[in-house]
Write an enzyme that holds these catalytic residues in place. Structure first.
Site, short mmCIF file in Angstrom:
data_model
loop_
_atom_site.label_atom_id
_atom_site.label_comp_id
_atom_site.label_asym_id
_atom_site.label_seq_id
_atom_site.Cartn_x
_atom_site.Cartn_y
_atom_site.Cartn_z
N HIS A 1 0.83 -1.22 0.00
CA HIS A 1 0.00 0.00 0.00
C HIS A 1 0.86 1.27 0.00
O HIS A 1 1.92 1.28 -0.57
CB HIS A 1 -1.00 -0.05 1.18
CG HIS A 1 -1.67 -1.39 1.28
ND1 HIS A 1 -2.74 -1.75 0.50
CD2 HIS A 1 -1.38 -2.49 2.05
CE1 HIS A 1 -3.09 -2.99 0.78
NE2 HIS A 1 -2.28 -3.47 1.70
N GLU B 1 -2.40 0.25 7.99
CA GLU B 1 -1.49 -0.81 7.52
C GLU B 1 -0.25 -0.23 6.84
O GLU B 1 0.87 -0.67 7.08
CB GLU B 1 -2.23 -1.73 6.53
CG GLU B 1 -1.34 -2.83 5.98
CD GLU B 1 -2.05 -3.72 4.96
OE1 GLU B 1 -3.26 -3.49 4.69
OE2 GLU B 1 -1.39 -4.63 4.43
N HIS C 1 2.73 -7.09 4.56
CA HIS C 1 1.37 -6.58 4.82
C HIS C 1 0.94 -6.95 6.24
O HIS C 1 1.57 -7.78 6.89
CB HIS C 1 0.38 -7.21 3.83
CG HIS C 1 0.55 -6.75 2.42
ND1 HIS C 1 -0.33 -5.91 1.79
CD2 HIS C 1 1.54 -7.01 1.53
CE1 HIS C 1 0.09 -5.67 0.55
NE2 HIS C 1 1.24 -6.33 0.37
N GLU D 1 1.60 -11.71 5.67
CA GLU D 1 0.59 -11.03 6.49
C GLU D 1 1.01 -11.25 7.94
O GLU D 1 0.79 -12.32 8.52
CB GLU D 1 -0.81 -11.61 6.24
CG GLU D 1 -1.32 -11.50 4.80
CD GLU D 1 -1.93 -10.13 4.48
OE1 GLU D 1 -1.82 -9.20 5.31
OE2 GLU D 1 -2.52 -10.02 3.38
#
Ligand code: ZN
Length: 497
Positions: free
Chosen positions: A327, A341, A394, A460
Site C-alpha cells: 500500500h 497498515e 502486509h 501477512e
C-alpha cells in the site's frame, strides 16, 4: 549450512574445510596467525612458492614500511616482519622456505639492527638496506630504488591507513608512494617530483591529511578522500576496483596485516578494505555496490573478528533483495485501533532492510516513504533492478475482530518451489517470534507475487482488526521481532536452498 545436515560421515571432510579456514560457503579465506609475524608468513605462503627476494621491515615501525609495497611488488617478493635486535624465528624459517637469495631491509639500524644483517648473511643471503634520516627520506629512497616514474602517489606520512589502502594499486601500477606532512612537503620529496618530471599525482586522504596547498603544488593531482580511513579505503576500491569480484579485508586500527597483505592484494589486483570492531558503513557500501563476493581476510580473529568473517562468508552477500511495503500514499490498506497498515508495514520493512544491509545484501524497497507505486510498478522495479528475491509485507484484516494470526502466501506461476520454501521459512520464524496463531503457508494470487518472475512471497504479519494482534503491531518491540523473523526466514531460505 545445509552441509551440516549431511550425515556424520561427512564430519571429517567438514573438519578439513575448517582446518583450511574456509567458510562453509567457501567465499572467505582467512590468512591468520597468532601474531603479525605469522600473518606475514601466511600471506607469503599463500602468494609465493619460492621467491628470490624478500623485503624485511620492523614489526612496529610502520613509518619505514609505508612505502615498501611497490618495491616488494616490483621484486615479486613478500614483505616479512622482524624484531629489531634479532631475526624473528618464524620469519627466518619462511626466508629459508622461500629459498630467498636477497633481502631488502627498509629502515635504519634502530628498526632492523646490523645483528639481523649478520644473521641473514650467515644464511648465504645478500642484504641491502634502504634507510633515511626520517620516514620521508626512507620513502624517497625506496622510490629511487624502484626507479624513475612519471606518476606517483602522495600520502600522509604520520599515519598509516591511507598509504596502506592505496598500496595494492600503487604497487600494481609501479607508482612509488611518497610521503608528506599535512601543510608542507619535504624539500627532498619536492625535488624528486620535479627531477622526474612527474606529470600525474594521486593524493590519498582528505585535506586534514594532505592540505589543499600541498595538493595544489603537485602536478595534475587528483585526490581520493573520505570522511575517515574506512571511507578513503572504500573510495579507492570504488574508483579502481569496480570490476573485481574479490577484496582483501584488514583491520584499519593497526598497520601490520594490511602492510604485509598489500603485496598479495596487488598480485591479485584486489583492493584492501578496512574494518574495525564491526564493518563500517563505507566498507559495507563498497562491498554491496561493487558486488565483492570473495574475501581474503588478513589477520587473526583479534584483528578481524569471527563475526565479521561470518558476515563476509554469509549467504546474503551478493544477493539483491526487493522489499515491498504494501500500500502507501493514497492507499492506506487496512486500518484498526488508530493504526494504518501502510504505516506499520513501512516501519517493519525499514527494519528488515537494516538487518539485510548489515548482512551485506543489496536491499531495495519499492517505496521508502508514504507513496503509492502501482502493483505493476513494484513488479517492474524488481525485474529492472535484477532482484533475486521479492518480499511483500502486509498486515491482515477482517470485518469481525476474532480472526487473528500470521499467514504467508506464495504463487506457483514462477519459481514455485523456491517461493514456497521462502514462505515456509518466514512463516515459521514469524509465528515463533510474534507468538501469533499459525494460519500457515498458502497459495495466493496477489498481483505482486503472481507476476514477479523471481522467488516471491507476501507476508501477512498479524491482524490489525484483532485486539491482541493489534496490540503487538502497535509495539516497537514486536515490530522489531517481526522484522528479525522475516530477516531470519530469508537467511534460512538461502542456507537451505
Ligand atoms: Zn495489505
Amino acid at each position: 549450512m545445509k552441509k551440516l545436515l549431511v550425515t556424520f560421515l561427512l564430519t571429517f571432510t567438514f573438519s578439513m574445510l575448517l582446518a583450511a579456514q574456509t567458510s562453509a560457503e567457501g567465499y572467505t579465506t582467512r590468512l591468520g596467525g597468532q601474531d603479525r609475524f605469522e600473518v606475514a608468513v601466511n600471506v607469503s605462503k599463500k602468494g609465493w612458492s619460492t621467491s628470490a627476494n624478500v623485503v624485511l621491515a620492523n614489526y612496529t615501525a610502520y613509518a619505514d614500511a609505508l612505502a615498501a609495497a611497490p618495491l616488494a611488488y616490483k621484486l615479486n617478493g613478500p614483505i616479512l616482519l622482524t624484531h629489531a635486535g634479532k631475526l624473528t624465528s618464524v620469519t627466518k624459517q619462511e626466508i629459508i622456505r622461500l629459498n630467498a637469495k636477497s633481502v631488502t631491509i627498509v629502515g635504519g639500524k634502530a628498526s632492523v639492527s646490523d645483528q639481523v644483517i649478520t644473521e641473514l648473511r650467515a644464511m648465504g643471503i645478500s642484504v641491502n638496506r634502504i634507510s633515511g634520516q626520517d620516514r620521508y627520506d626512507v620513502a624517497n629512497n625506496i622510490a629511487k630504488s624502484i626507479g624513475k616514474k612519471d606518476r606517483v602517489v602522495v600520502a600522509y606520512g604520520l599515519n598509516f591507513p591511507d598509504a596502506l589502502a592505496i598500496a595494492p594499486y600503487a604497487a600494481r601500477n609501479g607508482y612509488p608512494i611518497l610521503l608528506t606532512n599535512t601543510n608542507s612537503m619535504p624539500d627532498a620529496t619536492k625535488s624528486i617530483i620535479s627531477q622526474w618530471g612527474v606529470n600525474q599525482t594521486i593524493v590519498v586522504g582528505g585535506t586534514g591529511s594532505v592540505s589543499q596547498n600541498v595538493f595544489n603544488s603537485l602536478p595534475n593531482a587528483i585526490r581520493i578522500d573520505g570522511k575517515d580511513r574506512f571511507a578513503v579505503a572504500s573510495n579507492i576500491a570504488n574508483r579502481y576496483y569496480k570490476s573485481q569480484s574479490q577484496a582483501f579485508v584488514a583491520t584499519g586500527m593497526n598497520f601490520a596485516d594490511a602492510l604485509t597483505g598489500s603485496v598479495l592484494a596487488a598480485k591479485r589486483n584486489n583492493p584492501i578494505l578496512l574494518t574495525s570492531s564491526s564493518i563500517p558503513a563505507a566498507t559495507k557500501d563498497s562491498i554491496i555496490n561493487n558486488g565483492y563476493q570473495t574475501f581474503t581476510i588478513l589477520g587473526g580473529s583479534a584483528s578481524v573478528s569471527t563475526s565479521i568473517s561470518n558476515i563476509l562468508g554469509g549467504p546474503a552477500v551478493g544477493q539483491t533483495i526487493m522489499i515491498d511495503p504494501g500500500h502507501g500514499g493514497s492507499d492506506p490498506g487496512a486500518s484498526g485501533y488508530g493504526m494504518l497498515e501502510k504505516d506499520i508495514v513501512l516501519d517493519v520493512s525499514k527494519r528488515v532492510n537494516a538487518r539485510l544491509y548489515d548482512s551485506l545484501a543489496k536491499v531495495m524497497m519499492t517505496r521508502n516513504s508514504d507513496t503509492y507505486p502501482t502493483l505493476d510498478e513494484r513488479v517492474q522495479m524488481a525485474h529492472s533492478q535484477g532482484a533475486d528475491l521479492f518480499v511483500s509485507i502486509h498486515v491482515n484484516a477482517y470485518s469481525g475482530s476474532s480472526p487473528n494470526g500470521t499467514e504467508t502466501y506464495y504463487n506457483t506461476a514462477y519459481a514455485s518451489a523456491d517461493s514456497k520454501l521462502l514462505a515456509e521459512e518466514i512463516q515459521k520464524e514469524l509465528v515463533k517470534a510474534m507468538g501469533t496463531n499459525d494460519r500457515g503457508v498458502k497459495q495466493g494470487s496477489f498481483y505482486v507475487i503472481k507476476y514477479t518472475k523471481i522467488p516471491s512471497v507476501l507476508v501477512e504479519i498479524a491482524f490489525i482488526s484483532n485486539p491482541e494482534d493489534a496490540k503487538k503491531l502497535a509495539n516497537n518491540t514486536f515490530r522489531q521481532r517481526a522484522a528479525d523473523a522475516i530477516y531470519k526466514g530469508i537467511m534460512n531460505y538461502y542456507n537451505k536452498k
